[in-house]
Design an enzyme around this catalytic site. Structure first.
Site, short mmCIF file in Angstrom:
data_model
loop_
_atom_site.label_atom_id
_atom_site.label_comp_id
_atom_site.label_asym_id
_atom_site.label_seq_id
_atom_site.Cartn_x
_atom_site.Cartn_y
_atom_site.Cartn_z
N TYR A 164 42.40 46.79 46.03
CA TYR A 164 42.28 45.46 46.63
C TYR A 164 41.33 45.45 47.83
O TYR A 164 40.41 44.60 47.87
CB TYR A 164 43.67 44.96 47.03
CG TYR A 164 43.68 43.55 47.58
CD1 TYR A 164 43.54 42.45 46.73
CD2 TYR A 164 43.84 43.31 48.95
CE1 TYR A 164 43.56 41.16 47.23
CE2 TYR A 164 43.87 42.03 49.45
CZ TYR A 164 43.73 40.95 48.59
OH TYR A 164 43.74 39.67 49.09
N LYS A 168 37.68 43.29 48.08
CA LYS A 168 37.39 42.28 49.10
C LYS A 168 36.18 42.66 49.95
O LYS A 168 35.44 41.79 50.42
CB LYS A 168 38.63 42.06 49.98
CG LYS A 168 39.79 41.38 49.24
CD LYS A 168 39.39 40.05 48.63
CE LYS A 168 40.56 39.32 48.01
NZ LYS A 168 40.19 38.01 47.43
#
Length: 247
Positions: A164, A168
């Site tokens: 994750y 990002k």
């Protein structure tokens, strides 16, 4: 009429973003993969007086994206705001450390969080260019910022999972590059940091509400002509205020 498409808007931060934009007089296009959930969200928004419409879109499916573009083109003719909100965490492999991460997990998360944003943005750009001064908002996270992740004195130092956060970080670069391409146009492109919000994405473990998490996206979606472009902006960890974050 000002139109805003929010992907992943049937719940959580995406839903709250749609609700807040509708309260500001925008026509909100509630993007969601699941038709039943998307339509239910629209009906709920309508009870509050929102001009809301369901748009079925799977950001990892180019045909689905193309169909969404065709419908928006036919019914609205242009798009004023695109908020790339849809995202997944992918969970944690093994002990959650980089050395136990599988390529399958990385590919799955990047497919939605990075490739999906590029696919949707490219497909929607012709509609955004027709607007007087469109806004593109990519929902990022403070975990994307190496400045914080690599600071032993920062609360985010404890994070070790890479799927994750890496997605990002990549999204931040994507945001910056679109901002550069569109620099001399009225279109502004920024990344929003909602902060650690209680949503299904994290098992509702966050200390901020989804309503609070939507506020940075709404701010960036409604920037004036002299507003910034190419920034990561939103909740500042530990400061309980909003501002520009380091990349």
């Amino acid at each position: 009429m000002t139109t805003a498409l929010i992907t992943g808007a049937n719940k959580g931060i995406g839903y709250e973003t749609a609700r807040q934009l509708a309260a500001r007089g925008m026509t909100v296009l509630v993007g969601a993969r699941d038709a039943d959930l998307g339509r239910a969200a629209v009906e709920k928004l309508k009870t509050e007086g929102a001009d809301a419409h369901f748009i079925q879109i799977d950001v990892s499916d180019e045909e689905s994206i193309a169909q969404a573009v065709a419908r928006i083109d036919a019914e609205f003719g242009s798009l004023d705001v695109l908020i790339n909100n849809a995202a997944i965490t992918g969970g944690l492999d093994g002990n959650g450390k980089p050395s136990s991460t599988t390529l399958a997990a990385m590919r799955e998360v990047f497919e939605t969080n990075v490739f999906g944003v590029v696919a949707v943005t490219n497909a929607m750009l012709p509609l955004l260019r027709r607007a007087e001064a469109a806004r593109i908002v990519n929902v990022s996270s403070e975990v994307s910022a190496l400045t914080y992740i690599m600071d032993p004195d920062h609360a985010l130092w404890q994070l070790t999972g890479i799927t994750y956060p890496a997605s990002k970080s990549a999204l931040n670069m994507v945001t910056g590059m679109y901002a550069k391409e569109l620099w001399d146009t009225p279109i502004k492109v920024n990344a929003a940091n909602p902060g650690y919000c209680a949503t299904d994405l994290n098992g509702n473990s966050g200390f901020r509400t989804a309503e609070q998490g939507a506020e940075p996206s709404v701010h960036l979606a409604t920037l004036p002509a002299d507003g910034p472009t190419g920034q990561l902006w939103g909740y500042l960890w530990g400061e309980d205020e909003y501002g520009q974050l380091a990349w």
